[in-house]
Design a protein around this motif. Structure first.
Motif, short mmCIF file in Angstrom:
data_model
loop_
_atom_site.label_atom_id
_atom_site.label_comp_id
_atom_site.label_asym_id
_atom_site.label_seq_id
_atom_site.Cartn_x
_atom_site.Cartn_y
_atom_site.Cartn_z
N PHE A 1 -18.42 -24.11 6.92
CA PHE A 1 -18.21 -22.74 6.46
C PHE A 1 -17.11 -22.75 5.40
N ALA A 2 -17.46 -22.34 4.19
CA ALA A 2 -16.58 -22.51 3.04
C ALA A 2 -15.24 -21.81 3.21
N ASN A 3 -15.25 -20.55 3.57
CA ASN A 3 -14.00 -19.79 3.67
C ASN A 3 -13.35 -19.89 5.04
N LEU A 4 -14.18 -19.95 6.08
CA LEU A 4 -13.63 -20.06 7.43
C LEU A 4 -12.95 -21.40 7.64
N GLY A 5 -13.45 -22.43 6.92
CA GLY A 5 -12.79 -23.72 6.97
C GLY A 5 -13.12 -24.56 8.19
N ILE A 6 -14.24 -24.28 8.85
CA ILE A 6 -14.65 -25.12 9.99
C ILE A 6 -15.85 -25.96 9.57
N LYS A 7 -15.99 -27.12 10.17
CA LYS A 7 -17.10 -28.01 9.86
C LYS A 7 -17.57 -28.68 11.13
N GLY A 8 -18.69 -29.37 11.01
CA GLY A 8 -19.25 -30.06 12.16
C GLY A 8 -19.96 -29.15 13.13
N VAL A 9 -20.25 -27.90 12.72
CA VAL A 9 -20.93 -26.95 13.60
C VAL A 9 -22.40 -27.33 13.70
N LEU A 10 -22.91 -27.50 14.91
CA LEU A 10 -24.29 -27.94 15.10
C LEU A 10 -25.28 -26.88 14.61
N VAL A 11 -26.33 -27.35 13.92
CA VAL A 11 -27.37 -26.46 13.40
C VAL A 11 -28.72 -26.99 13.88
N GLU A 12 -29.55 -26.10 14.40
CA GLU A 12 -30.87 -26.49 14.88
C GLU A 12 -31.76 -26.94 13.71
N SER A 13 -32.65 -27.91 13.98
CA SER A 13 -33.58 -28.39 12.95
C SER A 13 -34.46 -27.26 12.44
N ALA A 14 -34.82 -26.33 13.32
CA ALA A 14 -35.67 -25.20 12.92
C ALA A 14 -34.97 -24.34 11.88
N LEU B 1 -16.76 -5.44 5.00
CA LEU B 1 -16.08 -6.53 4.29
C LEU B 1 -14.73 -6.83 4.93
N ALA B 2 -14.01 -5.76 5.33
CA ALA B 2 -12.69 -5.97 5.94
C ALA B 2 -12.80 -6.70 7.27
N GLU B 3 -13.85 -6.39 8.04
CA GLU B 3 -13.95 -6.95 9.38
C GLU B 3 -14.76 -8.24 9.46
N HIS B 4 -15.69 -8.44 8.50
CA HIS B 4 -16.61 -9.57 8.65
C HIS B 4 -16.57 -10.58 7.51
N TYR B 5 -16.18 -10.15 6.31
CA TYR B 5 -16.06 -11.13 5.23
C TYR B 5 -14.82 -11.98 5.48
N VAL B 6 -14.97 -13.29 5.33
CA VAL B 6 -13.88 -14.22 5.61
C VAL B 6 -13.11 -14.53 4.34
N ASN B 7 -11.89 -14.01 4.25
CA ASN B 7 -10.98 -14.44 3.19
C ASN B 7 -10.33 -15.76 3.61
N ARG B 8 -10.21 -16.68 2.68
CA ARG B 8 -9.67 -17.99 3.03
C ARG B 8 -8.27 -17.91 3.60
N ASN B 9 -7.47 -16.99 3.07
CA ASN B 9 -6.09 -16.91 3.56
C ASN B 9 -5.98 -16.24 4.92
N GLY C 1 -12.96 -5.40 -4.11
CA GLY C 1 -11.58 -5.70 -3.79
C GLY C 1 -11.22 -7.13 -4.13
N ASN C 2 -10.61 -7.83 -3.18
CA ASN C 2 -10.21 -9.22 -3.40
C ASN C 2 -11.23 -10.23 -2.89
N ALA C 3 -12.40 -9.72 -2.47
CA ALA C 3 -13.42 -10.62 -1.92
C ALA C 3 -14.05 -11.46 -3.02
N ILE C 4 -13.97 -12.77 -2.89
CA ILE C 4 -14.59 -13.66 -3.88
C ILE C 4 -16.02 -13.92 -3.40
N VAL C 5 -16.89 -12.98 -3.71
CA VAL C 5 -18.26 -13.01 -3.18
C VAL C 5 -19.21 -12.58 -4.29
#
Length: 714
Positions: free
Chosen positions: A131-144, A87-95, A51-55
């Motif tokens: 997150f590229a499409n979701l557009g959020i940043k600064g999300v903490l990630v564990e060292s592991a 894809l409809a429910e979980h793939y993140v379209n930028r728009n 579909g329109n998913a850029i993946v």
């Protein structure tokens, strides 16, 4: 079905994909499903669900491999519907990113498919994800998590993630929380089972399986064209392999490096910097070459592009020595380097006015840099991608074949030819390395078990030599201080086999310009005579068709390479048919439209060369189409049209059917016997478009590999 089960994070055993409206399976497709259950997918399904998913394709095939896992059409359709739902429910379209963020907030937790990139925040001593499409940043990630998936730090990785939301009164605290993360990659595979299954396929079948895995219909590709596609895979299976492909737009040069494997990174040639590619001396962070198997530079060509001289220098060192410097420390890496770009001129134009590296930026148009390249793919031989070229057959799930290729990077098959052939002693160490690496890569791709016949080994050895010769011959145009090399090999009987490039055979008048040393090199390549010439003078110079006499017509055998252009019936046949009044054409396969068209084009040659007042009798001996009444009726209709069309030009065509035919030849009453290895069917597929030069003029068509023998009987 709840979220946890609907987007599984593991590939279940026995998962393969089939089709929505499944066409009849070919014998090859049945064989593929029999010996590779669980790791193959119908390639047209990717388009159906994308579909329109850029993946990337490997993300979609990961999902298809889970849910479309049956030959039962109802089950398959249900699986495809499930993938579409995922894809409809979980793939993140930028728009729709704000809607997804709202869903996470309201539910508290939601699973998404997105590309995730991590960075180190030195100030707070934490890793943070974007997150590229979701557009959020600064999300903490564990060292592991970073230790388990270091590629998150370099270029980013497509992942299935659980993202949570928890708001805090502290404005400095990011409300987004990474609950879990699973890169979309195969977790394991059985290499021994892969080798065992390979043994069930012939070389031709295996090649077609690989071409289908790339996504193309092998029926529309000749053997040479298939090998060109497979060379694009070598950087994934061979460490530190340096590959260049320059050619027209729209031929799929960058597709494999962006879609085929989670181990490759495609970047724009204009976005490359030393810190991004190699090392950032300010913080010591290693660049792309330290984490990716393949780094491909898209849009690399462009004479006026600005380039960083420091980058060119460090790249030269890395491509030659597999290492780069970080301050006083020297580091090694295994990433292969691929450079793809568009050409804006034809091959003969570049050969006449400059060289085949003409489009490169000035800093890269340098003999020292170019000498590090192991192989040059002639992109001008690759057809512009058309819809009918895509496969609806089965191929490997790309993530599976990507892992297979990755697992073989440490193997070395470069010596497998030495029990049959010896390279020319004239070939330098650097030339030899380039040939060896290409040969090793193709061996691992085509013959992963390491065993092949002498003929099979010879085929890929010739191809490897040609690709390196293309590099070296163009360097000689740039740097006249380099000596000419005799590229070829000896068999065990001591027979010398010269190797030439295809453009060398097509355009000798431009390939060897004003250079006696190159002319000597031409003599040893032993390629077929140039198209457009049918005779040689005493001094060995080709004589144009227009000036030949019957005495000078060539006698003997000629071979023409697959994909060669500049060949037509006007040069191959017309001079030998001139003056004949009785011509017999023996070809058992004048059945399909393109074969009848070829026959009509021979008739056109005869009509163009005979006197208007003369009449010529042409006897066609062929065989009937035995594939059904409809196809036989169609054959009769085509031959009737040829007969009617020829009569206008004073040519009488008589058709005789003979079911025992095998050999193909043309006989004339002037004493010529022309043995045609392939008959008249020498041209590759043409579109038939009235605006396509190849449809109008044979000289612009690519040919299949074929031979012609001219025998004077009177």
């Amino acid at each position: 079905m709840n979220e946890e089960s609907e987007v599984s994070q593991e590939v279940p055993a026995g998962a393969s994909a089939s089709a929505q409206a499944t066409p009849a399976l070919s014998e090859l497709d049945r064989k593929i499903n029999k010996f590779f259950p669980g790791v193959v997918v119908r390639k047209d399904l990717v388009k159906a669900v994308k579909g329109n998913a850029i993946v990337p394709s490997y993300v979609l095939e990961y999902l298809l491999g889970q849910y479309a896992a049956s030959d039962d059409e109802a089950t398959i359709q249900a699986g495809i519907d499930t993938v579409r739902k995922i894809l409809a429910e979980h793939y993140v379209n930028r728009n729709q990113s704000e809607l997804v963020k709202s869903t996470i907030k309201e539910r508290g937790r939601h699973r998404i498919i997105d590309k995730v990139t991590a960075t180190l925040n030195e100030k707070d001593d934490v890793y943070q994800a974007e997150f590229a499409n979701l557009g959020i940043k600064g999300v903490l990630v564990e060292s592991a998590t970073i230790k388990a998936h270091p590629k998150l730090l370099v270029g980013g990785v497509w992942c299935i993630c659980d993202v949570e939301y928890f708001h805090s009164d502290d404005a400095r605290v990011v409300p987004w929380i990474l609950g879990s993360i699973k890169p979309i990659q195969l977790s394991k595979f059985d290499f021994e089972a892969y080798l065992a299954a390979r043994g069930e396929f012939t070389t031709g079948e295996w090649t077609d399986l690989l071409v289908q895995s790339i996504g193309f219909n092998p029926g529309l590709f000749g053997r040479r064209a298939k090998l060109i596609q497979l060379v694009r895979l070598i950087p994934f299976v061979e460490r530190n392999y340096n590959l260049v492909e320059l050619g027209p737009k729209g031929t799929g040069k960058s597709h494999i490096f962006s879609e085929f494997s989670p181990h490759g990174m495609l970047i724009s040639g204009g976005e490359v910097t030393v810190p991004k590619l190699f090392v950032n001396n300010s913080n010591g962070r290693i660049g792309l070459v330290g984490y990716w198997d393949v780094v491909a530079f898209d849009e690399f060509a462009g004479k006026k592009k600005r380039t960083d001289k420091a980058l060119v220098d460090i790249m030269k060192n890395y491509m030659a020595n597999k290492s780069f410097s970080r301050g006083v420390e020297t580091l090694g890496a295994e990433a292969s380097m691929v450079f793809v770009g568009n050409t804006s001129h034809t091959v003969p134009y570049m050969l006449k006015h400059s060289d085949l590296f003409d489009e490169l930026p000035e800093s890269y148009h340098d003999s020292a840099y170019l000498d590090r390249l192991h192989h040059y793919i002639p992109g001008w031989e690759v057809d512009t991608i058309r819809n009918e070229m895509f496969s609806n057959g089965y191929g490997f799930v790309v993530d599976y074949i990507a892992e297979v290729l990755k697992s073989m990077r440490s193997a070395d098959y470069s010596d497998r030819y030495q029990q049959h052939f010896t390279l020319s002693s004239d070939i330098s160490t650097r030339d030899r390395d380039g040939i060896h690496k290409t040969f090793s890569g193709l061996m691992k791709i085509l013959y992963p078990h390491g065993e092949a016949s002498s003929e099979e080994i010879e085929e890929i050895l010739q191809f490897a030599i040609e690709g390196r010769k293309r590099v070296k011959d163009q360097i000689l145009r740039i740097d006249s201080t380099m000596g000419h090399v005799k590229f070829g090999y000896l068999d065990m009987a001591g027979t010398w086999h010269p190797v030439s490039t295809l453009e060398e055979d097509e355009y000798p008048e431009y390939y060897y310009r004003e250079d006696s040393g190159a002319a000597e090199a031409k003599d040893v390549t032993g390629g077929p005579p140039a198209a457009g010439f049918v005779a040689t003078t005493e001094g060995g110079q080709p004589t144009p068709v227009e000036s030949i006499t019957e005495k000078l017509l060539f006698e003997g055998h000629r071979e023409f390479q697959e994909n060669q252009r500049g060949i037509s019936f006007d040069t191959l046949l017309a001079p030998y048919l001139r003056g004949a009044t009785q011509i017999t054409i023996i070809d058992p396969y004048i059945r399909q439209f393109h074969q009848a068209r070829n026959l009509m084009e021979v008739i056109e040659c005869i009509a163009a060369t005979k006197e208007a007042a003369d009449e010529v009798s042409v006897k066609l001996i062929t065989s009937e189409n035995t594939e059904g009444e409809d196809k036989l009726r169609k054959q009769f209709e085509l031959l009737l049209k040829v007969k009617q069309g020829a009569s206008v030009g004073g040519i009488d065509v008589d058709v005789i059917f003979d079911g025992s035919l095998h050999d193909r030849s043309i006989l004339t009453d002037t004493g010529w016997r022309i043995l045609l290895g392939r008959g008249l069917d020498i041209f590759q597929h043409v579109t038939g478009d009235a605006f396509d030069l190849a449809s109008r003029l044979q000289e612009f068509r690519q040919v299949k590999a074929f031979g012609v023998t001219y025998i004077r009987e009177i």
